[in-house]
Design an enzyme around this catalytic site. Structure first.
Site, short mmCIF file in Angstrom:
data_model
loop_
_atom_site.label_atom_id
_atom_site.label_comp_id
_atom_site.label_asym_id
_atom_site.label_seq_id
_atom_site.Cartn_x
_atom_site.Cartn_y
_atom_site.Cartn_z
NE ARG A 1 0.11 1.62 3.48
CZ ARG A 1 1.02 2.36 3.78
NH1 ARG A 1 2.39 1.96 3.89
NH2 ARG A 1 0.74 3.68 3.69
N GLY A 2 0.32 2.54 -0.06
CA GLY A 2 1.17 3.53 -0.23
C GLY A 2 1.09 3.97 -1.85
CB ALA A 3 0.47 7.15 -3.58
NE ARG B 1 -6.26 1.17 -1.89
CZ ARG B 1 -5.60 1.30 -0.75
NH1 ARG B 1 -4.39 1.20 -0.61
NH2 ARG B 1 -6.13 2.00 0.08
CG ASP C 1 -3.00 8.26 -1.18
OD1 ASP C 1 -2.97 8.65 -0.18
OD2 ASP C 1 -2.76 7.11 -1.87
CG ASN D 1 -2.32 11.58 2.68
OD1 ASN D 1 -2.07 10.72 2.07
ND2 ASN D 1 -2.00 11.78 3.86
O1 MRU Z 1 -4.62 3.31 2.05
P1 MRU Z 1 -3.10 3.27 2.04
O2 MRU Z 1 -2.33 2.73 3.16
O3 MRU Z 1 -2.41 3.05 0.75
O4 MRU Z 1 -3.08 5.08 2.03
C1 MRU Z 1 -1.49 5.51 1.95
C2 MRU Z 1 -1.49 7.04 2.43
O5 MRU Z 1 -2.53 7.70 2.27
C3 MRU Z 1 -0.33 7.82 2.27
O6 MRU Z 1 -0.32 8.62 3.02
C4 MRU Z 1 0.12 8.20 0.70
O7 MRU Z 1 -0.07 7.18 -0.15
C5 MRU Z 1 1.44 8.59 0.86
S1 MRU Z 1 2.79 7.35 0.83
C6 MRU Z 1 4.02 8.03 0.36
#
Ligand code: MRU
Length: 340
Positions: free
Chosen positions: A44-46, A87, A234, A243
């Site tokens: 996970r994470g963008a 997603r 994101d 985000n």
């Molecule tokens: O649902 P997630 O855990 O994928 O969401 C992640 C976030 O909201 C992070 O803050 C965002 O992706 C930035 S990661 C460098």
């Protein structure tokens, strides 16, 4: 820490759903397995899901039995479609898929060369991610002073990227410059990325971190315990930052208490063709709200809302730290105007 690796047609990654209890590496062997891992938030994470999608397409190329380039292209398109449906909110996913598919489309070489080009593009994207994050760190570190306390939300660290992180890159870079930084991580209900992942990776690096629940942010700010806020993103659109759910609340509280609010993100997170009303905010399973882990905490049958992201209007953002430098709100507005 490198969160995703390519080993001869196998993708290796940490299953983030079981952290910090277990550091479990899993092997993904097909596009479908990568798509499921993204959907289930094992990755996970963008930035990480962008690179993971590129690796998913690379897996399709690597294992393909296609006899012609056209046949391979059809397989890649099917894989890309599956990945696009995982997603909806983080733009890096779509950016990465488009980048690698364009590379595949423009390829005029033999079938074997085409496969090699796709795999090498995915590996390049992973390496680039770490380089970009290091630049974000270097630019952002200038904003932090020795002894500063920084509050962060969710996890925008190594685990959300291929390595080094975005918001946490700024903290890491300042720390590497010898500044003593204290971090306050909020837990980030419902998936607890702050408690499970940010606390884990900062403790691993020896950076002091204090965990609070989401609803303590107002109190700690009112006590003057927060010097700066840095979060990831994101998707950054013309009028705001999308985000993890709860970011908006932190931003409003920051404004109220005069705490600078910064967003750290690579330019691959910028989507200047859209405004916040165009963006699909992912709605996840009600179970994430009615349960903590596998334990039910709410009455059976209760109505639930579970948006995974929120929108912070630009007026709350003091600066966006990207690999090109620190963009003040005014710089960013200029950039938006140029893109008209
Ligand atoms: O649902 P997630 O855990 O994928 O969401 C992640 C976030 O909201 C992070 O803050 C965002 O992706 C930035 S990661 C460098």
């Amino acid at each position: 820490m490198r969160t995703i690796k390519w080993r001869n047609g196998i993708v290796l990654t940490i299953d983030q759903t079981v952290l910090p209890i277990k550091e479990k590496w899993i092997e993904l062997k097909s596009c479908g397995e990568v798509a499921s891992a993204i959907k289930e938030m094992k990755m996970r994470g963008a930035p990480l899901i962008g690179v993971a999608a590129a690796y998913g397409i690379a897996l399709t190329a690597y294992h393909s039995k296609a006899k012609t380039k056209e046949e391979l292209m059809q397989e890649l398109e099917r894989c890309a479609e599956t990945l696009r449906r995982t997603r909806p909110t983080a733009v890096n996913l779509f950016w990465a898929i488009d980048r690698i598919m364009n590379k595949a489309r423009e390829n005029r070489e033999s079938l074997e060369d085409m496969k090699k080009t796709i795999i090498s593009e995915a590996l390049t994207m992973a390496d680039e991610d770490v380089k970009v994050n290091r630049r974000i760190g270097k630019h952002g570190a200038k904003l932090l002073s020795d002894g500063e306390t920084v509050l962060t939300h969710c996890n925008a660290g190594s685990l959300a990227t291929v390595g080094y992180g975005t918001a946490l890159a700024v903290i890491r870079a300042a720390w590497e410059e010898g500044k003593h930084i204290n971090v306050i991580a909020d837990e980030t209900r419902p998936k607890l990325q702050g408690a499970r992942l940010t606390a884990y990776e900062l403790m691993r690096d020896g950076i002091p971190v204090t965990l609070i629940t989401d609803n303590m942010v107002g109190y700690v700010m009112s006590k003057g315990l927060v010097g700066k806020v840095i979060v990831g993103a994101d998707r950054i659109v013309r009028d705001g930052v999308i985000n993890k759910i709860g970011t908006y609340t932190v931003a409003v509280l920051s404004k109220e208490h005069g705490v600078p609010f910064y967003v750290a993100a690579p330019t691959s997170t910028f989507d200047l063709s859209e405004t916040s009303k165009d963006v699909v905010i992912e709605e996840r399973s009600p179970k994430e709200v009615t349960h903590i882990g596998s334990v039910r905490i709410a009455p059976e049958g209760v109505k639930v809302m579970n948006p995974a992201f929120d929108i912070t209007p630009l007026k709350y953002v003091d600066a966006i730290i990207c690999e090109k430098g620190v963009l003040t709100r005014e710089d960013f507005s200029e950039l938006v105007k140029k893109n008209l």
